[in-house]
Scaffold this active site. Structure first.
Site, mmCIF file in Angstrom:
data_model
loop_
_atom_site.group_PDB
_atom_site.id
_atom_site.type_symbol
_atom_site.label_atom_id
_atom_site.label_comp_id
_atom_site.label_asym_id
_atom_site.label_seq_id
_atom_site.Cartn_x
_atom_site.Cartn_y
_atom_site.Cartn_z
ATOM 1 N N TYR A 151 42.486 47.449 44.798
ATOM 2 C CA TYR A 151 41.529 46.554 44.137
ATOM 3 C C TYR A 151 40.587 45.930 45.172
ATOM 4 O O TYR A 151 39.362 45.929 45.010
ATOM 5 C CB TYR A 151 42.290 45.470 43.366
ATOM 6 C CG TYR A 151 41.466 44.263 42.973
ATOM 7 C CD1 TYR A 151 40.553 44.335 41.921
ATOM 8 C CD2 TYR A 151 41.602 43.048 43.647
ATOM 9 C CE1 TYR A 151 39.802 43.219 41.558
ATOM 10 C CE2 TYR A 151 40.862 41.928 43.276
ATOM 11 C CZ TYR A 151 39.964 42.026 42.239
ATOM 12 O OH TYR A 151 39.216 40.929 41.879
HETATM 13 P P1 NAD Z 1 38.677 39.285 33.100
HETATM 14 O O1 NAD Z 1 39.408 40.580 32.998
HETATM 15 O O2 NAD Z 1 39.170 38.155 32.284
HETATM 16 O O3 NAD Z 1 37.130 39.500 32.797
HETATM 17 C C1 NAD Z 1 36.429 40.679 33.130
HETATM 18 C C2 NAD Z 1 35.754 41.185 31.862
HETATM 19 O O4 NAD Z 1 34.954 42.320 32.194
HETATM 20 C C3 NAD Z 1 36.746 41.660 30.791
HETATM 21 O O5 NAD Z 1 36.565 40.947 29.576
HETATM 22 C C4 NAD Z 1 36.453 43.154 30.634
HETATM 23 O O6 NAD Z 1 36.614 43.605 29.297
HETATM 24 C C5 NAD Z 1 35.014 43.240 31.129
HETATM 25 N N1 NAD Z 1 34.651 44.568 31.641
HETATM 26 C C6 NAD Z 1 35.221 45.233 32.668
HETATM 27 N N2 NAD Z 1 34.645 46.433 32.837
HETATM 28 C C7 NAD Z 1 33.673 46.525 31.891
HETATM 29 C C8 NAD Z 1 32.735 47.542 31.533
HETATM 30 N N3 NAD Z 1 32.690 48.717 32.156
HETATM 31 N N4 NAD Z 1 31.881 47.297 30.512
HETATM 32 C C9 NAD Z 1 31.914 46.117 29.842
HETATM 33 N N5 NAD Z 1 32.794 45.132 30.124
HETATM 34 C C10 NAD Z 1 33.665 45.338 31.137
HETATM 35 O O7 NAD Z 1 38.690 38.900 34.659
HETATM 36 P P2 NAD Z 1 38.321 37.533 35.405
HETATM 37 O O8 NAD Z 1 39.555 36.992 35.989
HETATM 38 O O9 NAD Z 1 37.463 36.686 34.522
HETATM 39 O O10 NAD Z 1 37.441 38.099 36.606
HETATM 40 C C11 NAD Z 1 36.016 38.117 36.547
HETATM 41 C C12 NAD Z 1 35.471 38.642 37.865
HETATM 42 O O11 NAD Z 1 35.877 37.815 38.945
HETATM 43 C C13 NAD Z 1 35.946 40.052 38.226
HETATM 44 O O12 NAD Z 1 34.870 40.718 38.825
HETATM 45 C C14 NAD Z 1 37.054 39.816 39.251
HETATM 46 O O13 NAD Z 1 37.204 40.905 40.119
HETATM 47 C C15 NAD Z 1 36.512 38.584 39.958
HETATM 48 N N6 NAD Z 1 37.545 37.751 40.565
HETATM 49 C C16 NAD Z 1 38.429 37.070 39.781
HETATM 50 C C17 NAD Z 1 39.354 36.213 40.372
HETATM 51 C C18 NAD Z 1 40.334 35.425 39.567
HETATM 52 O O14 NAD Z 1 41.133 34.714 40.188
HETATM 53 N N7 NAD Z 1 40.310 35.481 38.235
HETATM 54 C C19 NAD Z 1 39.372 36.067 41.770
HETATM 55 C C20 NAD Z 1 38.487 36.824 42.528
HETATM 56 C C21 NAD Z 1 37.545 37.631 41.923
HETATM 57 C C1 UGA Z 2 43.928 36.625 41.874
HETATM 58 C C2 UGA Z 2 43.223 37.472 40.808
HETATM 59 O O1 UGA Z 2 44.173 38.003 39.882
HETATM 60 C C3 UGA Z 2 42.438 38.600 41.386
HETATM 61 O O2 UGA Z 2 41.630 39.160 40.367
HETATM 62 C C4 UGA Z 2 41.576 38.075 42.479
HETATM 63 O O3 UGA Z 2 40.786 39.016 43.046
HETATM 64 C C5 UGA Z 2 42.385 37.336 43.533
HETATM 65 O O4 UGA Z 2 43.045 36.253 42.876
HETATM 66 C C6 UGA Z 2 41.503 36.758 44.600
HETATM 67 O O5 UGA Z 2 41.634 35.604 44.958
HETATM 68 O O6 UGA Z 2 40.678 37.493 45.112
HETATM 69 P P1 UGA Z 2 46.345 36.616 42.914
HETATM 70 O O7 UGA Z 2 46.091 35.702 44.069
HETATM 71 O O8 UGA Z 2 47.386 37.668 43.074
HETATM 72 O O9 UGA Z 2 45.009 37.368 42.449
HETATM 73 O O10 UGA Z 2 46.635 35.677 41.671
HETATM 74 P P2 UGA Z 2 47.899 35.467 40.750
HETATM 75 O O11 UGA Z 2 48.154 36.652 39.899
HETATM 76 O O12 UGA Z 2 47.696 34.185 40.049
HETATM 77 O O13 UGA Z 2 49.129 35.358 41.771
HETATM 78 C C7 UGA Z 2 49.288 34.232 42.633
HETATM 79 C C8 UGA Z 2 50.596 34.366 43.394
HETATM 80 O O14 UGA Z 2 51.688 34.314 42.475
HETATM 81 C C9 UGA Z 2 50.745 35.670 44.149
HETATM 82 O O15 UGA Z 2 51.277 35.396 45.411
HETATM 83 C C10 UGA Z 2 51.778 36.476 43.353
HETATM 84 O O16 UGA Z 2 52.609 37.259 44.178
HETATM 85 C C11 UGA Z 2 52.581 35.380 42.703
HETATM 86 N N1 UGA Z 2 53.139 35.805 41.380
HETATM 87 C C12 UGA Z 2 52.305 36.212 40.401
HETATM 88 C C13 UGA Z 2 54.509 35.760 41.177
HETATM 89 O O17 UGA Z 2 55.297 35.396 42.074
HETATM 90 N N2 UGA Z 2 54.987 36.122 39.955
HETATM 91 C C14 UGA Z 2 54.174 36.522 38.940
HETATM 92 O O18 UGA Z 2 54.680 36.841 37.836
HETATM 93 C C15 UGA Z 2 52.786 36.562 39.158
#
Ligand code: NAD
Ligand code: UGA
Length: 316
Positions: A151
């Protein structure tokens, strides 16, 4: 004066739907695209969209960005917030990788190609802390990226394409490296959402490893604010860390949720998961000084709000 128009990709997702709501509150007209990728239940994404669909300045298109011609769409908008992607770190190994490449890299490249010949004034790309891999201390944007999950590789590739198109063609694109975003609507595969649901329903929490891994948690409203600030700034071809106020270990996080939920967790330990960095730690000096980013929500306040939302989502 004409109302500003923007495109939000991934508008039914966690961050995308929260961003759309803020943009509409700011009086901006929003075109939203989502295809309801089955990374989690469609009904949750439909619920994220429900109030947006009632707003007269919100235009929703259920469409797959992998097959969309961006050129026509970009004629209608001034700015693009590119949130759509396949987001999970741990699920990106194995056969799923092709999907990650398609949704995360190829879609971003198609958007940038179309932007090259458009009048779009700013593209804000949702990058990720996962481009860094693990971090030992406060990490700023000069630290060379070293992703440790497939990813992370796709998010870095897309980010580098953004920088390339900015440099070669002058596409005005900025990348925000979000650090583990949380708060109402957080994806159901993410730790805080899972932990709250499991504690409230009395099911065991699965901890990956010893629970001493830590995350720099960013509240969703702060991430949304960062998008608005980035869109308004003259920066182009830049990357910014978007972190939060609080860093916690998974063990500390579980104690905090127990306190606010008023219930004890049942714990189950699983092995560390490949692709998970041990620690993340954002140095946000650049976003503070260049964009005026100043996160407001600590984990305590954010978790409280998220518990209320998870209770309501599942009628708990
Ligand atoms: P999410 O899965 O809730 O939202 C992403 C949305 O994009 C989904 O609703 C999905 O259906 C849509 N999507 C994906 N591919 C598509 C396509 N080809 N056409 C149309 N729609 C499409 O995820 P999120 O947590 O809201 O993440 C949003 C963005 O932020 C992502 O780019 C993710 O990589 C980035 N990001 C998220 C986190 C986090 O902690 N949530 C951290 C770092 C980066
Ligand atoms: C999150 C988002 O899911 C990614 O899309 C994003 O890119 C990433 O942050 C980011 O910062 O770039 P992550 O940090 O793994 O990824 O977020 P969580 O899924 O909330 O996990 C947080 C921590 O909890 C991790 O260390 C994971 O190992 C731990 N975890 C998660 C558990 O111990 N148990 C679980 O069931 C889920």
């Amino acid at each position: 004066m004409r109302r500003k128009r923007v495109l939000v990709t991934g508008c039914a997702g966690f961050i995308g739907s929260s961003l759309c709501e803020r943009l509409l509150r700011e009086g901006i007209e929003v075109y939203g695209i989502d295809m309801f990728v089955p990374n989690y239940d469609r009904w949750i994404k439909e619920r994220n969209l429900s109030s947006l669909l009632l707003h007269p300045q919100f235009h929703f298109f259920e469409s797959d960005l992998r097959h969309l011609s961006f050129s026509e769409l970009l004629l209608r908008v001034d700015e693009v917030f590119h949130q759509a992607a396949l987001p999970g770190v741990r699920t990106s190994w194995g056969g799923q990788f092709q999907q990650y490449v398609d949704h995360n890299i190829l879609v971003t490249q198609a958007l940038l190609e179309a932007a090259k010949n458009s009048n779009v004034q700013k593209i804000v790309y949702a990058s990720s802390s996962s481009v860094y891999g693990g971090m030992e201390g406060p990490t700023d944007e000069t630290r060379p990226p070293h992703p440790i999950s497939p990813y992370g590789v796709t998010k870095l590739s897309a980010e580098q394409l953004c920088q390339l198109y900015a440099k070669v063609f002058g596409v005005p694109v900025v990348s925000l490296r979000y650090f583990t975003v949380f708060g109402p609507r957080q994806r159901p595969d993410m730790a805080i959402h899972k932990f709250i649901k499991q504690i409230l329903t009395g099911n065991p929490i699965q901890i990956y490893g010893d629970g001493e891994q830590s995350r720099d948690f960013t509240f969703v409203d702060d991430a949304v604010t960062a998008n608005l600030l980035a869109a308004a700034s003259p920066s182009a071809g830049e990357v910014f860390n978007i972190g939060g106020i609080s860093r916690l270990t998974v063990n500390e996080l579980i104690s905090l949720i127990e306190k606010h939920a008023g219930k004890r967790a049942h714990l189950q330990t699983l092995p560390e998961q490949p692709g998970d960095p041990k620690h993340t730690f954002a140095d946000i000096t650049k976003a503070k000084t260049t964009l005026g980013y100043n996160p407001q929500f600590d984990v305590e306040r954010g978790v409280h709000l998220q518990i209320e939302q998870v209770r309501s989502l599942y009628n708990l």
